[in-house]
Design an enzyme around this catalytic site. Structure first.
Site, PDB file in Angstrom:
ATOM      1  N   ASN A  45       0.709  -1.241   0.042  1.00 15.06           N
ATOM      2  CA  ASN A  45      -0.372   0.466  -0.408  1.00 15.06           C
ATOM      3  C   ASN A  45       0.968   1.381  -0.190  1.00 15.06           C
ATOM      4  OD1 ASN A  45       0.792  -0.482   2.616  1.00 15.06           O
ATOM      5  ND2 ASN A  45      -1.107   0.461   4.242  1.00 15.06           N
ATOM      6  N   GLU A  47       0.227   4.909   0.617  1.00 10.96           N
ATOM      7  CA  GLU A  47      -0.424   6.217   0.781  1.00 10.96           C
ATOM      8  C   GLU A  47      -0.040   7.796   0.729  1.00 10.96           C
ATOM      9  OE1 GLU A  47      -0.499   5.565   5.301  1.00 10.96           O
ATOM     10  OE2 GLU A  47      -1.983   4.093   4.675  1.00 10.96           O
ATOM     11  N   ASN A  48      -0.987   7.818   0.853  1.00  9.95           N
ATOM     12  CA  ASN A  48      -1.023  10.004   0.639  1.00  9.95           C
ATOM     13  C   ASN A  48      -1.656  10.919   1.006  1.00  9.95           C
ATOM     14  OD1 ASN A  48      -1.885  12.570  -1.488  1.00  9.95           O
ATOM     15  ND2 ASN A  48       0.418  11.199  -2.596  1.00  9.95           N
ATOM     16  N   TYR A  51      -5.709  11.698   0.371  1.00  8.55           N
ATOM     17  CA  TYR A  51      -6.016   9.844   1.258  1.00  8.55           C
ATOM     18  C   TYR A  51      -6.494   9.094   0.396  1.00  8.55           C
ATOM     19  CZ  TYR A  51      -5.142  11.052   5.728  1.00  8.55           C
ATOM     20  OH  TYR A  51      -4.755  11.327   7.543  1.00  8.55           O
ATOM     21  N   CYS A  56      -4.150   0.470  -2.650  1.00  5.27           N
ATOM     22  CA  CYS A  56      -4.220  -1.138  -2.123  1.00  5.27           C
ATOM     23  C   CYS A  56      -2.891  -1.747  -2.283  1.00  5.27           C
ATOM     24  CB  CYS A  56      -5.166  -1.392  -1.558  1.00  5.27           C
ATOM     25  SG  CYS A  56      -6.659  -0.509  -0.698  1.00  5.27           S
ATOM     26  N   GLU A  58      -3.121  -4.824  -3.035  1.00  2.28           N
ATOM     27  CA  GLU A  58      -3.483  -6.120  -3.858  1.00  2.28           C
ATOM     28  C   GLU A  58      -3.520  -5.107  -5.213  1.00  2.28           C
ATOM     29  OE1 GLU A  58      -4.444  -4.951  -0.885  1.00  2.28           O
ATOM     30  OE2 GLU A  58      -5.844  -6.884  -0.525  1.00  2.28           O
ATOM     31  N   CYS A  96     -10.078  -4.998   0.504  1.00  5.58           N
ATOM     32  CA  CYS A  96     -11.044  -4.522   0.840  1.00  5.58           C
ATOM     33  C   CYS A  96     -12.026  -4.694  -1.123  1.00  5.58           C
ATOM     34  CB  CYS A  96     -10.551  -2.766   0.367  1.00  5.58           C
ATOM     35  SG  CYS A  96      -9.970  -2.004  -1.076  1.00  5.58           S
ATOM     36  N   CYS A  99     -10.769  -3.753  -4.129  1.00  4.95           N
ATOM     37  CA  CYS A  99      -9.655  -4.466  -4.015  1.00  4.95           C
ATOM     38  C   CYS A  99     -10.378  -5.955  -4.558  1.00  4.95           C
ATOM     39  CB  CYS A  99      -8.222  -4.661  -3.117  1.00  4.95           C
ATOM     40  SG  CYS A  99      -7.360  -3.416  -3.263  1.00  4.95           S
TER      41      CYS A  99
HETATM   42  N1  THU Z   1      -5.030  -1.950   2.665  1.00  4.09           N
HETATM   43  C1  THU Z   1      -4.306  -2.682   1.702  1.00  4.09           C
HETATM   44  O1  THU Z   1      -3.275  -2.047   1.271  1.00  4.09           O
HETATM   45  N2  THU Z   1      -5.346  -3.514   1.618  1.00  4.09           N
HETATM   46  C2  THU Z   1      -6.465  -4.025   1.816  1.00  4.09           C
HETATM   47  O2  THU Z   1      -6.916  -4.834   1.642  1.00  4.09           O
HETATM   48  C3  THU Z   1      -7.240  -3.086   2.972  1.00  4.09           C
HETATM   49  C4  THU Z   1      -6.433  -1.815   3.170  1.00  4.09           C
HETATM   50  C5  THU Z   1      -4.114   0.145   2.863  1.00  4.09           C
HETATM   51  C6  THU Z   1      -5.147   1.034   2.514  1.00  4.09           C
HETATM   52  C7  THU Z   1      -4.676   1.826   3.152  1.00  4.09           C
HETATM   53  O3  THU Z   1      -3.214   2.504   2.768  1.00  4.09           O
HETATM   54  C8  THU Z   1      -4.760   1.155   5.172  1.00  4.09           C
HETATM   55  O4  THU Z   1      -4.416  -0.271   4.128  1.00  4.09           O
HETATM   56  C9  THU Z   1      -4.947   1.119   5.621  1.00  4.09           C
HETATM   57  O5  THU Z   1      -6.801   0.701   5.372  1.00  4.09           O
END
Ligand code: THU
Length: 138
Positions: A45, A47-48, A51, A56, A58, A96, A99
């Site tokens: 993942n 992030e930025n 948000y 993610c 995946e 999520c 994804c």
């Molecule tokens: N996140 C993932 O990378 N994969 C998932 O399946 C669930 C959530 C990340 C997104 C965000 O950077 C952090 O986890 C918290 O939600």
């Protein structure tokens, strides 16, 4: 899918997770996607500060794989949890909804989704179990 392949994919997801960029959620995720040729594409993942611009693990993995012409995906391992980057995580991080939909675009419902806390502590699902009655046009 044999135990050796599963634990190898989990190790690669946990190793990739060390590169997770998660300064806002402090929830670090790594993924490892296996294709029909035996190649593995990892992702984390990223992030930025804005948000919704984050991605993610995946989707990072699938984007890398598709960019390189890969196809025929058979399994993906996901390992995610708070804070520390150790050889295990403190939660079962299921993909999520966003994804799951993206995985459906590029993988069959038989894709094995491995949700891992460590190479020996994991749960497996098929993609169709995680996203039944998936939306599609084609
Ligand atoms: N996140 C993932 O990378 N994969 C998932 O399946 C669930 C959530 C990340 C997104 C965000 O950077 C952090 O986890 C918290 O939600």
């Amino acid at each position: 899918m044999d135990e050796k392949t599963i634990s190898s994919l989990i190790e690669q997801a946990l190793s990739a997770r060390k590169n997770s960029y998660a300064p806002y959620s402090h929830f670090k995720v790594g993924a490892a996607l296996l294709d029909s040729k035996g190649n593995v594409y990892t992702g984390v993942n990223v992030e930025n500060v804005s948000y919704p611009a984050g991605i993610c693990a995946e989707r990072t993995a699938i984007s890398k794989a598709i960019s390189e012409g890969a196809s025929g995906f058979t399994a993906i391992a996901v390992a995610g949890g708070s804070d520390s980057c150790t050889d295990s995580v403190n939660s079962y991080c299921t993909p999520c909804g966003f994804c799951r939909q993206v995985l459906c675009e590029h993988c069959s419902g038989d894709l094995i989704v491995i949700i891992a806390r460590s190479p020996s502590d994991y749960r497996t699902y098929t993609l169709s179990e995680l996203l039944p009655c998936a939306f599609g046009i084609i």
